[in-house]
Design a protein around this motif. Structure first.
Motif, PDB file in Angstrom:
ATOM      1  N   PRO A 153       0.828  -1.213   0.000  1.00  0.00           N
ATOM      2  CA  PRO A 153       0.000   0.000   0.000  1.00  0.00           C
ATOM      3  C   PRO A 153       0.856   1.253   0.000  1.00  0.00           C
ATOM      4  N   GLU A 154       0.270   2.338  -0.450  1.00  0.00           N
ATOM      5  CA  GLU A 154       0.929   3.649  -0.439  1.00  0.00           C
ATOM      6  C   GLU A 154       0.050   4.611   0.352  1.00  0.00           C
ATOM      7  N   PHE A 155       0.153   4.555   1.676  1.00  0.00           N
ATOM      8  CA  PHE A 155      -0.668   5.427   2.511  1.00  0.00           C
ATOM      9  C   PHE A 155      -0.137   6.864   2.460  1.00  0.00           C
ATOM     10  N   GLU A 156      -1.055   7.799   2.450  1.00  0.00           N
ATOM     11  CA  GLU A 156      -0.733   9.227   2.517  1.00  0.00           C
ATOM     12  C   GLU A 156      -1.631   9.883   3.555  1.00  0.00           C
ATOM     13  N   VAL A 157      -1.100  10.902   4.217  1.00  0.00           N
ATOM     14  CA  VAL A 157      -1.876  11.666   5.192  1.00  0.00           C
ATOM     15  C   VAL A 157      -1.970  13.103   4.695  1.00  0.00           C
ATOM     16  N   HIS A 158      -3.203  13.572   4.527  1.00  0.00           N
ATOM     17  CA  HIS A 158      -3.454  14.916   3.993  1.00  0.00           C
ATOM     18  C   HIS A 158      -4.050  15.814   5.067  1.00  0.00           C
ATOM     19  N   VAL A 159      -3.651  17.068   5.050  1.00  0.00           N
ATOM     20  CA  VAL A 159      -4.275  18.085   5.894  1.00  0.00           C
ATOM     21  C   VAL A 159      -5.183  18.916   4.999  1.00  0.00           C
ATOM     22  N   LEU A 160      -6.481  18.859   5.277  1.00  0.00           N
ATOM     23  CA  LEU A 160      -7.480  19.545   4.476  1.00  0.00           C
ATOM     24  C   LEU A 160      -8.056  20.705   5.267  1.00  0.00           C
ATOM     25  N   GLY A 161      -8.388  21.765   4.548  1.00  0.00           N
ATOM     26  CA  GLY A 161      -8.971  22.932   5.199  1.00  0.00           C
ATOM     27  C   GLY A 161      -9.839  23.722   4.251  1.00  0.00           C
ATOM     28  N   GLN A 162     -10.391  24.806   4.762  1.00  0.00           N
ATOM     29  CA  GLN A 162     -11.316  25.629   3.987  1.00  0.00           C
ATOM     30  C   GLN A 162     -10.643  26.225   2.764  1.00  0.00           C
ATOM     31  N   LYS A 163     -11.345  26.158   1.648  1.00  0.00           N
ATOM     32  CA  LYS A 163     -10.871  26.764   0.407  1.00  0.00           C
ATOM     33  C   LYS A 163     -11.400  28.193   0.323  1.00  0.00           C
ATOM     34  N   GLY A 164     -10.477  29.149   0.455  1.00  0.00           N
ATOM     35  CA  GLY A 164     -10.893  30.553   0.451  1.00  0.00           C
ATOM     36  C   GLY A 164     -11.883  30.805   1.568  1.00  0.00           C
ATOM     37  N   GLN A 165     -13.020  31.429   1.223  1.00  0.00           N
ATOM     38  CA  GLN A 165     -14.076  31.672   2.196  1.00  0.00           C
ATOM     39  C   GLN A 165     -15.327  30.878   1.840  1.00  0.00           C
ATOM     40  N   THR A 166     -15.139  29.740   1.149  1.00  0.00           N
ATOM     41  CA  THR A 166     -16.256  28.919   0.696  1.00  0.00           C
ATOM     42  C   THR A 166     -16.548  27.807   1.688  1.00  0.00           C
TER      43      THR A 166
END
Length: 401
Positions: free
Chosen positions: A229-242
Protein backbone atom coordinates in the motif's frame (compact mmCIF):
# COMPACT_ATOMS: atom_id res chain seq x y z
CA UNK A 1 31.72 -1.70 -21.86
CA UNK A 2 30.25 -0.13 -18.69
CA UNK A 3 29.94 -2.02 -15.40
CA UNK A 4 26.14 -1.80 -15.71
CA UNK A 5 26.23 -3.34 -19.19
CA UNK A 6 28.59 -6.11 -18.02
CA UNK A 7 26.29 -6.89 -15.10
CA UNK A 8 23.25 -7.05 -17.38
CA UNK A 9 25.09 -9.28 -19.85
CA UNK A 10 26.19 -11.65 -17.07
CA UNK A 11 22.66 -11.84 -15.70
CA UNK A 12 21.26 -12.65 -19.14
CA UNK A 13 23.80 -15.41 -19.73
CA UNK A 14 23.17 -16.93 -16.29
CA UNK A 15 19.40 -17.07 -16.68
CA UNK A 16 19.42 -18.24 -20.30
CA UNK A 17 21.76 -21.10 -19.42
CA UNK A 18 19.21 -22.49 -17.02
CA UNK A 19 16.11 -21.77 -19.08
CA UNK A 20 16.79 -22.84 -22.65
CA UNK A 21 15.01 -26.15 -22.25
CA UNK A 22 11.72 -24.55 -21.15
CA UNK A 23 8.62 -25.43 -23.14
CA UNK A 24 5.28 -23.65 -22.76
CA UNK A 25 2.76 -25.76 -20.92
CA UNK A 26 -0.39 -25.30 -18.88
CA UNK A 27 0.37 -24.76 -15.20
CA UNK A 28 -1.33 -26.83 -12.53
CA UNK A 29 -3.73 -24.41 -10.79
CA UNK A 30 -3.69 -24.23 -7.00
CA UNK A 31 -6.59 -23.28 -4.76
CA UNK A 32 -6.11 -19.55 -5.45
CA UNK A 33 -6.42 -19.79 -9.24
CA UNK A 34 -9.11 -21.15 -11.54
CA UNK A 35 -8.69 -22.08 -15.20
CA UNK A 36 -10.93 -19.89 -17.38
CA UNK A 37 -10.57 -20.93 -21.04
CA UNK A 38 -11.20 -18.40 -23.80
CA UNK A 39 -12.37 -19.03 -27.33
CA UNK A 40 -11.29 -15.74 -28.87
CA UNK A 41 -8.72 -12.99 -28.41
CA UNK A 42 -9.44 -10.80 -25.35
CA UNK A 43 -11.58 -7.80 -26.21
CA UNK A 44 -10.29 -5.63 -23.36
CA UNK A 45 -7.03 -3.94 -24.52
CA UNK A 46 -5.11 -4.34 -21.26
CA UNK A 47 -6.03 -8.00 -20.97
CA UNK A 48 -4.94 -8.50 -24.60
CA UNK A 49 -1.61 -6.82 -23.79
CA UNK A 50 -1.25 -9.08 -20.73
CA UNK A 51 -1.77 -12.17 -22.87
CA UNK A 52 0.72 -10.90 -25.46
CA UNK A 53 3.42 -10.42 -22.81
CA UNK A 54 2.71 -13.85 -21.30
CA UNK A 55 3.00 -15.58 -24.68
CA UNK A 56 6.22 -13.68 -25.42
CA UNK A 57 7.75 -14.92 -22.17
CA UNK A 58 8.10 -18.32 -23.79
CA UNK A 59 11.37 -16.78 -24.95
CA UNK A 60 14.19 -17.50 -22.47
CA UNK A 61 16.03 -14.46 -23.80
CA UNK A 62 13.10 -12.14 -23.07
CA UNK A 63 12.59 -13.65 -19.61
CA UNK A 64 16.25 -13.17 -18.78
CA UNK A 65 16.18 -9.60 -20.04
CA UNK A 66 13.03 -8.78 -18.04
CA UNK A 67 14.39 -10.33 -14.86
CA UNK A 68 17.63 -8.39 -15.20
CA UNK A 69 15.69 -5.14 -15.64
CA UNK A 70 13.51 -5.85 -12.62
CA UNK A 71 16.51 -6.66 -10.45
CA UNK A 72 18.30 -3.51 -11.57
CA UNK A 73 15.33 -1.23 -10.85
CA UNK A 74 15.88 1.13 -7.94
CA UNK A 75 12.19 1.92 -7.60
CA UNK A 76 10.16 0.48 -4.76
CA UNK A 77 9.34 -3.22 -5.22
CA UNK A 78 11.71 -3.17 -8.23
CA UNK A 79 9.05 -1.75 -10.52
CA UNK A 80 9.69 -1.04 -14.20
CA UNK A 81 7.64 1.32 -16.38
CA UNK A 82 6.30 -0.98 -19.10
CA UNK A 83 6.30 1.32 -22.12
CA UNK A 84 9.86 2.45 -21.37
CA UNK A 85 10.89 -1.18 -20.96
CA UNK A 86 9.67 -1.92 -24.48
CA UNK A 87 11.75 0.80 -26.10
CA UNK A 88 14.92 0.55 -24.00
CA UNK A 89 18.18 -0.78 -25.43
CA UNK A 90 17.21 -0.33 -29.07
CA UNK A 91 13.66 -1.68 -28.59
CA UNK A 92 15.04 -5.02 -27.41
CA UNK A 93 11.92 -6.12 -25.53
CA UNK A 94 9.55 -4.83 -28.21
CA UNK A 95 11.33 -6.77 -30.95
CA UNK A 96 11.53 -9.92 -28.81
CA UNK A 97 7.80 -9.75 -28.03
CA UNK A 98 6.98 -9.24 -31.69
CA UNK A 99 9.15 -12.19 -32.75
CA UNK A 100 7.83 -14.52 -30.04
CA UNK A 101 4.19 -13.75 -30.89
CA UNK A 102 4.68 -13.45 -34.69
CA UNK A 103 3.17 -9.97 -34.65
CA UNK A 104 4.56 -6.92 -36.46
CA UNK A 105 6.56 -4.69 -34.08
CA UNK A 106 4.33 -1.79 -35.06
CA UNK A 107 1.24 -3.66 -33.86
CA UNK A 108 2.83 -4.42 -30.48
CA UNK A 109 4.01 -0.82 -30.14
CA UNK A 110 0.60 0.51 -31.12
CA UNK A 111 -1.18 -1.57 -28.49
CA UNK A 112 1.26 -0.49 -25.78
CA UNK A 113 1.17 3.18 -26.76
CA UNK A 114 -2.64 3.17 -26.83
CA UNK A 115 -2.77 1.88 -23.24
CA UNK A 116 -2.55 4.08 -20.17
CA UNK A 117 0.92 4.15 -18.57
CA UNK A 118 1.59 0.72 -17.07
CA UNK A 119 4.15 -0.71 -14.69
CA UNK A 120 5.40 -4.28 -14.53
CA UNK A 121 6.81 -6.02 -11.46
CA UNK A 122 6.48 -8.97 -9.12
CA UNK A 123 4.21 -7.62 -6.36
CA UNK A 124 4.59 -10.54 -3.93
CA UNK A 125 7.96 -10.48 -2.09
CA UNK A 126 8.21 -14.30 -2.07
CA UNK A 127 7.72 -14.34 -5.84
CA UNK A 128 10.56 -11.85 -6.32
CA UNK A 129 12.83 -14.29 -4.54
CA UNK A 130 11.48 -17.43 -6.18
CA UNK A 131 11.40 -16.43 -9.84
CA UNK A 132 14.77 -17.07 -11.48
CA UNK A 133 13.71 -16.31 -15.05
CA UNK A 134 12.14 -19.69 -15.77
CA UNK A 135 8.91 -20.35 -17.64
CA UNK A 136 6.87 -21.01 -14.49
CA UNK A 137 5.35 -17.53 -14.46
CA UNK A 138 1.94 -15.90 -14.78
CA UNK A 139 1.26 -12.42 -16.14
CA UNK A 140 -1.79 -10.81 -14.53
CA UNK A 141 -3.78 -7.59 -14.58
CA UNK A 142 -6.86 -6.05 -12.99
CA UNK A 143 -9.27 -4.37 -15.38
CA UNK A 144 -10.68 -2.18 -12.59
CA UNK A 145 -9.78 -1.67 -8.93
CA UNK A 146 -11.16 -4.52 -6.87
CA UNK A 147 -11.79 -6.82 -9.84
CA UNK A 148 -10.76 -10.46 -9.90
CA UNK A 149 -7.23 -10.55 -11.40
CA UNK A 150 -7.01 -12.15 -14.86
CA UNK A 151 -3.79 -14.03 -15.64
CA UNK A 152 -2.14 -15.92 -18.51
CA UNK A 153 0.68 -18.44 -18.55
CA UNK A 154 3.28 -18.66 -21.32
CA UNK A 155 1.12 -21.16 -23.22
CA UNK A 156 -1.72 -18.63 -23.41
CA UNK A 157 -3.97 -20.37 -20.90
CA UNK A 158 -6.26 -18.01 -19.01
CA UNK A 159 -6.86 -18.06 -15.24
CA UNK A 160 -8.89 -16.12 -12.70
CA UNK A 161 -6.90 -15.45 -9.53
CA UNK A 162 -8.13 -15.01 -6.00
CA UNK A 163 -8.33 -11.28 -5.09
CA UNK A 164 -7.34 -12.16 -1.51
CA UNK A 165 -4.57 -14.74 -1.86
CA UNK A 166 -1.78 -14.91 -4.45
CA UNK A 167 -0.99 -18.30 -6.02
CA UNK A 168 2.21 -20.18 -5.30
CA UNK A 169 3.26 -19.67 -8.93
CA UNK A 170 5.11 -16.33 -9.34
CA UNK A 171 2.91 -13.58 -10.77
CA UNK A 172 4.13 -10.69 -12.88
CA UNK A 173 1.70 -7.76 -12.58
CA UNK A 174 0.92 -5.49 -15.53
CA UNK A 175 -1.09 -2.72 -13.89
CA UNK A 176 -1.65 1.06 -14.09
CA UNK A 177 1.29 3.13 -12.93
CA UNK A 178 1.32 4.07 -9.24
CA UNK A 179 5.00 5.04 -9.21
CA UNK A 180 6.53 8.37 -10.17
CA UNK A 181 9.12 7.25 -12.72
CA UNK A 182 10.02 10.83 -13.69
CA UNK A 183 12.80 11.07 -11.10
CA UNK A 184 15.06 8.62 -9.22
CA UNK A 185 13.77 7.24 -5.92
CA UNK A 186 14.48 9.37 -2.90
CA UNK A 187 17.51 8.52 -0.81
CA UNK A 188 15.23 7.92 2.20
CA UNK A 189 13.28 5.30 0.24
CA UNK A 190 16.46 3.64 -0.99
CA UNK A 191 17.79 3.02 2.48
CA UNK A 192 15.18 0.32 2.90
CA UNK A 193 14.16 -0.60 -0.65
CA UNK A 194 17.17 -0.31 -2.94
CA UNK A 195 20.00 -1.83 -0.94
CA UNK A 196 22.91 -0.08 0.73
CA UNK A 197 22.78 2.22 3.68
CA UNK A 198 23.82 5.59 4.90
CA UNK A 199 26.45 6.90 7.20
CA UNK A 200 25.87 8.93 10.30
CA UNK A 201 24.14 12.17 9.42
CA UNK A 202 23.15 15.09 11.61
CA UNK A 203 19.44 15.09 12.36
CA UNK A 204 18.23 18.61 13.19
CA UNK A 205 15.64 18.98 15.95
CA UNK A 206 12.04 18.83 14.68
CA UNK A 207 10.47 22.10 13.68
CA UNK A 208 7.35 23.06 15.64
CA UNK A 209 4.11 21.73 14.23
CA UNK A 210 1.68 18.83 14.03
CA UNK A 211 3.31 15.38 13.88
CA UNK A 212 2.20 11.78 13.51
CA UNK A 213 4.14 9.26 15.60
CA UNK A 214 2.20 6.02 15.08
CA UNK A 215 -0.30 4.52 12.65
CA UNK A 216 -2.24 1.29 12.39
CA UNK A 217 -4.74 0.45 9.65
CA UNK A 218 -7.12 -2.49 9.67
CA UNK A 219 -6.39 -3.44 6.05
CA UNK A 220 -4.05 -2.43 3.23
CA UNK A 221 -6.83 -1.10 0.95
CA UNK A 222 -4.78 -2.60 -1.88
CA UNK A 223 -5.10 -5.94 -3.65
CA UNK A 224 -2.01 -8.16 -3.54
CA UNK A 225 -1.64 -7.66 -7.30
CA UNK A 226 -1.04 -3.95 -6.72
CA UNK A 227 1.77 -4.64 -4.25
CA UNK A 228 2.41 -2.77 -1.02
CA UNK A 229 0.00 0.00 0.00
CA UNK A 230 0.93 3.65 -0.44
CA UNK A 231 -0.67 5.43 2.51
CA UNK A 232 -0.73 9.23 2.52
CA UNK A 233 -1.88 11.67 5.19
CA UNK A 234 -3.45 14.92 3.99
CA UNK A 235 -4.28 18.08 5.89
CA UNK A 236 -7.48 19.55 4.48
CA UNK A 237 -8.97 22.93 5.20
CA UNK A 238 -11.32 25.63 3.99
CA UNK A 239 -10.87 26.76 0.41
CA UNK A 240 -10.89 30.55 0.45
CA UNK A 241 -14.08 31.67 2.20
CA UNK A 242 -16.26 28.92 0.70
CA UNK A 243 -17.83 25.79 2.16
CA UNK A 244 -15.39 23.65 0.16
CA UNK A 245 -12.20 21.91 1.21
CA UNK A 246 -8.78 22.04 -0.34
CA UNK A 247 -5.59 20.09 0.27
CA UNK A 248 -3.02 22.13 2.19
CA UNK A 249 -0.31 19.56 2.86
CA UNK A 250 0.44 15.92 2.17
CA UNK A 251 2.80 13.49 3.87
CA UNK A 252 3.78 10.57 1.66
CA UNK A 253 6.57 8.52 0.15
CA UNK A 254 7.30 11.01 -2.64
CA UNK A 255 7.53 13.99 -0.33
CA UNK A 256 10.73 15.56 0.88
CA UNK A 257 11.60 15.75 4.58
CA UNK A 258 9.95 16.59 6.96
CA UNK A 259 6.86 15.32 5.09
CA UNK A 260 8.40 12.03 3.96
CA UNK A 261 6.17 9.16 5.14
CA UNK A 262 6.45 5.60 3.84
CA UNK A 263 4.11 3.02 5.37
CA UNK A 264 3.99 -0.24 3.42
CA UNK A 265 2.19 -2.46 5.93
CA UNK A 266 -0.56 -2.22 8.51
CA UNK A 267 1.67 -0.74 11.23
CA UNK A 268 4.10 2.16 11.33
CA UNK A 269 5.90 4.14 13.99
CA UNK A 270 8.31 7.01 13.65
CA UNK A 271 8.01 10.75 13.19
CA UNK A 272 6.54 12.68 10.29
CA UNK A 273 5.42 16.28 10.23
CA UNK A 274 1.92 16.75 8.87
CA UNK A 275 1.61 20.55 9.18
CA UNK A 276 4.13 23.08 10.46
CA UNK A 277 3.32 25.63 13.14
CA UNK A 278 3.89 28.35 10.57
CA UNK A 279 1.29 26.71 8.31
CA UNK A 280 -1.14 26.42 11.20
CA UNK A 281 -0.67 30.08 12.16
CA UNK A 282 -1.13 31.21 8.58
CA UNK A 283 -4.27 29.11 8.22
CA UNK A 284 -5.83 30.50 11.40
CA UNK A 285 -5.07 34.06 10.25
CA UNK A 286 -6.70 33.56 6.84
CA UNK A 287 -9.57 31.36 8.07
CA UNK A 288 -10.73 32.62 11.49
CA UNK A 289 -12.78 30.06 13.35
CA UNK A 290 -11.99 27.30 10.86
CA UNK A 291 -10.11 24.11 11.71
CA UNK A 292 -8.24 21.49 9.68
CA UNK A 293 -9.07 17.88 8.94
CA UNK A 294 -6.49 15.07 8.92
CA UNK A 295 -7.44 12.65 6.17
CA UNK A 296 -5.82 9.35 5.12
CA UNK A 297 -5.90 7.84 1.63
CA UNK A 298 -4.29 4.83 -0.01
CA UNK A 299 -2.82 6.32 -3.17
CA UNK A 300 -3.50 4.49 -6.43
CA UNK A 301 -2.37 7.14 -8.87
CA UNK A 302 -0.47 10.44 -8.78
CA UNK A 303 1.31 10.92 -5.47
CA UNK A 304 -0.26 13.42 -3.05
CA UNK A 305 -3.26 14.15 -5.25
CA UNK A 306 -6.57 12.82 -3.99
CA UNK A 307 -8.38 11.22 -6.92
CA UNK A 308 -11.79 9.86 -6.07
CA UNK A 309 -15.48 10.36 -6.62
CA UNK A 310 -16.42 13.79 -5.21
CA UNK A 311 -19.95 12.76 -4.27
CA UNK A 312 -18.72 9.67 -2.42
CA UNK A 313 -16.18 11.76 -0.54
CA UNK A 314 -18.71 14.42 0.50
CA UNK A 315 -21.38 11.89 1.53
CA UNK A 316 -18.91 10.01 3.74
CA UNK A 317 -17.91 13.23 5.50
CA UNK A 318 -21.55 14.31 5.91
CA UNK A 319 -22.46 11.00 7.59
CA UNK A 320 -19.46 11.15 9.90
CA UNK A 321 -20.11 14.81 10.79
CA UNK A 322 -23.72 14.01 11.70
CA UNK A 323 -22.65 11.18 14.02
CA UNK A 324 -20.07 13.16 16.01
CA UNK A 325 -21.74 16.58 15.97
CA UNK A 326 -19.29 17.97 13.43
CA UNK A 327 -16.22 17.30 15.59
CA UNK A 328 -14.24 15.87 12.68
CA UNK A 329 -11.41 18.41 12.62
CA UNK A 330 -8.58 19.36 14.93
CA UNK A 331 -7.15 22.52 16.45
CA UNK A 332 -3.78 23.22 18.03
CA UNK A 333 -4.22 24.51 21.56
CA UNK A 334 -2.03 25.34 24.54
CA UNK A 335 -2.97 23.69 27.85
CA UNK A 336 -1.36 23.41 31.27
CA UNK A 337 0.25 20.19 30.05
CA UNK A 338 1.66 21.84 26.93
CA UNK A 339 0.60 22.04 23.29
CA UNK A 340 -2.11 19.66 22.11
CA UNK A 341 -4.05 18.89 18.96
CA UNK A 342 -7.65 18.53 20.06
CA UNK A 343 -10.92 17.61 18.39
CA UNK A 344 -12.77 20.58 16.92
CA UNK A 345 -15.65 21.39 14.61
CA UNK A 346 -15.33 21.32 10.83
CA UNK A 347 -17.54 23.43 8.59
CA UNK A 348 -16.32 22.59 5.10
CA UNK A 349 -17.00 19.11 3.74
CA UNK A 350 -17.21 19.48 -0.05
CA UNK A 351 -13.90 18.84 -1.76
CA UNK A 352 -13.60 21.41 -4.54
CA UNK A 353 -10.14 20.49 -5.81
CA UNK A 354 -10.35 16.76 -6.54
CA UNK A 355 -7.95 15.78 -9.30
CA UNK A 356 -9.34 14.11 -12.41
CA UNK A 357 -9.60 10.32 -12.45
CA UNK A 358 -7.01 9.48 -15.10
CA UNK A 359 -5.75 6.01 -14.22
CA UNK A 360 -7.33 4.75 -11.04
CA UNK A 361 -9.23 5.99 -8.02
CA UNK A 362 -7.59 6.43 -4.62
CA UNK A 363 -8.99 4.47 -1.69
CA UNK A 364 -10.49 6.74 0.96
CA UNK A 365 -9.21 5.32 4.25
CA UNK A 366 -10.88 7.99 6.32
CA UNK A 367 -11.09 11.17 8.37
CA UNK A 368 -9.25 11.26 11.69
CA UNK A 369 -11.46 11.94 14.73
CA UNK A 370 -10.18 12.44 18.29
CA UNK A 371 -10.59 9.25 20.32
CA UNK A 372 -12.53 11.12 22.99
CA UNK A 373 -15.01 12.20 20.31
CA UNK A 374 -15.23 8.77 18.67
CA UNK A 375 -15.56 7.05 22.04
CA UNK A 376 -12.98 4.52 20.95
CA UNK A 377 -9.54 4.02 22.45
CA UNK A 378 -6.44 2.07 21.38
CA UNK A 379 -3.06 1.79 23.07
CA UNK A 380 -0.52 4.27 21.74
CA UNK A 381 -3.06 6.17 19.63
CA UNK A 382 -5.28 9.20 20.24
CA UNK A 383 -7.11 9.71 16.94
CA UNK A 384 -9.41 7.22 15.15
CA UNK A 385 -9.55 7.00 11.34
CA UNK A 386 -13.20 6.74 10.33
CA UNK A 387 -14.18 5.62 6.84
CA UNK A 388 -17.49 5.32 4.99
CA UNK A 389 -20.52 4.51 7.19
CA UNK A 390 -18.48 5.38 10.30
CA UNK A 391 -16.36 2.22 9.97
CA UNK A 392 -13.10 2.31 11.93
CA UNK A 393 -10.28 1.81 9.42
CA UNK A 394 -7.38 2.58 11.73
CA UNK A 395 -5.97 4.67 14.53
CA UNK A 396 -3.04 7.09 14.72
CA UNK A 397 -1.11 9.14 17.23
CA UNK A 398 -1.05 12.90 16.59
CA UNK A 399 0.91 15.35 18.70
CA UNK A 400 2.03 18.95 18.72
CA UNK A 401 5.75 19.59 19.09
Amino acid sequence: MSRKTLWLHAALVSVIAGACSDRPAALAPDESMTAAPITAAPAEPREALTRTLALALRSPVLRAYLRAKLQASRFREHKVQFQRFLYADGQHALLRIAAATTRPPGAVAGAADAAIPLEVYLPVPAHRVAWQGDGRILVATELRDGDTPVAYDTAGNRYLLSPETPPAIPVLALVPVETDFSSPPSAMMCLSECGGGGGGTYEPPPAPGLYMAQAHFTQTFESWLKGSPEFEVHVLGQKGQTDSLTDYQCAGERQASPYFFDQNSLDWSGSVQLFSQAQLNDYHTKHPGQNVRVYVVEDDDTACQIKTDGLQFSEALAILDSLVNGLTAGKDTVTVGGKRFRGATAAARFFGTLASLINTSDELVGNAVADSVAGEFHAGANWIVKGASNVTNGWIKLEMR
